[in-house]
Scaffold this motif. Structure first.
Motif, short mmCIF file in Angstrom:
data_model
loop_
_atom_site.label_atom_id
_atom_site.label_comp_id
_atom_site.label_asym_id
_atom_site.label_seq_id
_atom_site.Cartn_x
_atom_site.Cartn_y
_atom_site.Cartn_z
N LYS A 1 18.00 22.23 123.80
CA LYS A 1 16.59 21.83 123.86
C LYS A 1 16.45 20.38 124.35
O LYS A 1 15.59 20.08 125.17
CB LYS A 1 15.93 21.98 122.49
CG LYS A 1 15.67 23.42 122.10
CD LYS A 1 15.04 23.49 120.71
CE LYS A 1 14.67 24.90 120.33
NZ LYS A 1 14.05 24.93 118.98
N LYS A 2 17.32 19.50 123.86
CA LYS A 2 17.28 18.09 124.29
C LYS A 2 17.65 17.96 125.77
O LYS A 2 17.04 17.18 126.50
CB LYS A 2 18.23 17.25 123.43
CG LYS A 2 17.73 17.02 122.03
CD LYS A 2 18.72 16.20 121.22
CE LYS A 2 18.21 15.96 119.81
NZ LYS A 2 19.18 15.20 119.01
N ARG B 1 14.72 19.10 127.83
CA ARG B 1 13.70 18.04 127.83
C ARG B 1 14.05 16.96 128.84
O ARG B 1 13.23 16.54 129.64
CB ARG B 1 13.59 17.45 126.42
CG ARG B 1 12.62 16.32 126.30
CD ARG B 1 12.62 15.77 124.90
NE ARG B 1 11.62 14.74 124.74
CZ ARG B 1 11.22 14.27 123.59
NH1 ARG B 1 11.72 14.74 122.47
NH2 ARG B 1 10.30 13.33 123.53
N ARG B 2 15.31 16.54 128.84
CA ARG B 2 15.78 15.49 129.77
C ARG B 2 15.66 15.98 131.21
O ARG B 2 15.23 15.24 132.09
CB ARG B 2 17.22 15.12 129.42
CG ARG B 2 17.78 14.01 130.26
CD ARG B 2 17.28 12.66 129.78
NE ARG B 2 17.85 11.63 130.61
CZ ARG B 2 17.16 10.74 131.30
NH1 ARG B 2 15.86 10.71 131.23
NH2 ARG B 2 17.76 9.85 132.04
N GLN C 1 12.01 15.88 132.18
CA GLN C 1 11.54 14.49 132.33
C GLN C 1 12.03 13.87 133.63
O GLN C 1 11.27 13.20 134.33
CB GLN C 1 12.00 13.64 131.14
CG GLN C 1 11.24 13.95 129.87
CD GLN C 1 11.84 13.25 128.65
OE1 GLN C 1 13.04 12.95 128.60
NE2 GLN C 1 11.01 13.02 127.65
N HIS D 1 3.84 12.69 130.52
CA HIS D 1 4.08 12.92 129.10
C HIS D 1 3.76 14.36 128.73
O HIS D 1 2.69 14.87 129.03
CB HIS D 1 3.22 11.98 128.23
CG HIS D 1 3.42 12.24 126.76
ND1 HIS D 1 4.54 11.84 126.11
CD2 HIS D 1 2.64 12.89 125.87
CE1 HIS D 1 4.45 12.24 124.83
NE2 HIS D 1 3.31 12.87 124.67
N LEU D 2 4.71 15.00 128.10
CA LEU D 2 4.51 16.33 127.54
C LEU D 2 4.76 16.23 126.05
O LEU D 2 5.63 15.48 125.62
CB LEU D 2 5.51 17.33 128.13
CG LEU D 2 5.35 17.72 129.58
CD1 LEU D 2 6.52 18.61 130.01
CD2 LEU D 2 4.04 18.45 129.80
N SER D 3 4.02 16.97 125.27
CA SER D 3 4.25 17.01 123.83
C SER D 3 5.30 18.08 123.54
O SER D 3 4.99 19.27 123.50
CB SER D 3 2.96 17.32 123.08
OG SER D 3 3.26 17.57 121.72
N TRP D 4 6.52 17.66 123.36
CA TRP D 4 7.60 18.61 123.09
C TRP D 4 7.45 19.23 121.72
O TRP D 4 7.89 20.36 121.49
CB TRP D 4 8.96 17.96 123.31
CG TRP D 4 9.19 17.82 124.77
CD1 TRP D 4 8.86 16.76 125.56
CD2 TRP D 4 9.71 18.82 125.65
NE1 TRP D 4 9.15 17.04 126.88
CE2 TRP D 4 9.68 18.28 126.96
CE3 TRP D 4 10.21 20.10 125.48
CZ2 TRP D 4 10.13 18.99 128.07
CZ3 TRP D 4 10.66 20.81 126.58
CH2 TRP D 4 10.61 20.25 127.86
N LYS D 5 6.82 18.53 120.80
CA LYS D 5 6.54 19.10 119.48
C LYS D 5 5.65 20.33 119.67
O LYS D 5 5.89 21.38 119.10
CB LYS D 5 5.85 18.04 118.62
CG LYS D 5 5.78 18.36 117.17
CD LYS D 5 5.22 17.16 116.41
CE LYS D 5 5.25 17.42 114.93
NZ LYS D 5 4.76 16.27 114.17
N ILE E 1 5.28 22.05 122.51
CA ILE E 1 6.03 23.05 123.29
C ILE E 1 6.90 23.91 122.38
O ILE E 1 6.88 25.14 122.46
CB ILE E 1 6.87 22.38 124.40
CG1 ILE E 1 5.93 21.87 125.50
CG2 ILE E 1 7.91 23.35 124.98
CD1 ILE E 1 6.59 21.00 126.54
N TRP E 2 7.64 23.29 121.44
CA TRP E 2 8.52 24.07 120.58
C TRP E 2 7.77 24.82 119.49
O TRP E 2 8.29 25.76 118.91
CB TRP E 2 9.65 23.21 120.01
CG TRP E 2 10.56 22.73 121.09
CD1 TRP E 2 10.90 21.44 121.36
CD2 TRP E 2 11.22 23.51 122.09
NE1 TRP E 2 11.72 21.38 122.45
CE2 TRP E 2 11.94 22.63 122.92
CE3 TRP E 2 11.27 24.88 122.38
CZ2 TRP E 2 12.70 23.07 124.01
CZ3 TRP E 2 12.04 25.31 123.46
CH2 TRP E 2 12.73 24.41 124.25
#
Length: 144
Positions: free
Chosen positions: A80-81, A84-85, A88, A99-103, A105-106
Motif C-alpha cells: 500500500k505504501k 501511494r509513492r 504521488q 493531494h489525495l486522502s489515502w485514509k 482511499i483505504w
C-alpha cells in the motif's frame, strides 16, 4: 562574496549530478525509468535485477495497470505504501492533483488477489500466494 561562490558550486554540482544521472538511465537496465528518476526508483530497479524485489501489477477498474515494486518479503502495508509513492511520483510528473486522502482511499477501496481481499496489513504478500508480476486488483468496497 563567499555565499555567491557556494551557490555557484552547488549549481555546478547539481548540473554534474544531473548529467551523470542522465548517462546512468541510458543503461539497458535502467532505460525504462523516467528522465526525472529518483534514487529510490534506481534502487528498486537494481533490487529487481538482483531478485531482491518484485513487481506487483496493481489493476484499477478503468483498466490501468500500475507496476509497483516491493521487496520480496513485503507485507500488504508495504504494498500500500509503495502504491501511494508510485501514484504521488506519477502525479508530480504529470502535474495532476497533488493531494489525495489515502485514509479515504483505504476506507473506500481494498486490494484483492485471486478473489481474496488483502485484509491483513501485517500479512506477507507471499502468504496470499502473490509472486513477481502477479496482478492485484484495486476494487471499490461494497456498502454494507
Amino acid at each position: 562574496m563567499a555565499e555567491a561562490e557556494e551557490e555557484l558550486a552547488h549549481a555546478e554540482v547539481l548540473e554534474l549530478f544531473q548529467a551523470a544521472l542522465a548517462r546512468l538511465v541510458q543503461d539497458p537496465l535502467l532505460c525504462d525509468l523516467p528522465p526525472q528518476v529518483t534514487a529510490e526508483e534506481i534502487g528498486s530497479q537494481v533490487a529487481l535485477e538482483y531478485g531482491q524485489a518484485m513487481t506487483v501489477r496493481v489493476c484499477k477498474a478503468d483498466g490501468e495497470t500500475m507496476p509497483v515494486v516491493v521487496v520480496q518479503n513485503a507485507s500488504v502495508l508495504e504494498l500500500k505504501k509503495a502504491l501511494r509513492r508510485h501514484v504521488q511520483l506519477r502525479q508530480a510528473r504529470q502535474g495532476g492533483v497533488q493531494h489525495l486522502s489515502w485514509k479515504y482511499i483505504w476506507r473506500t477501496y481494498h486490494l484483492t488477489y485471486a478473489g481474496e481481499k488483502l485484509a491483513d496489513d501485517r500479512k506477507k504478500l507471499r502468504e496470499y500466494g502473490i509472486r513477481n508480476r502477479d496482478e492485484v486488483s484495486f476494487i471499490k468496497k461494497l456498502r454494507k
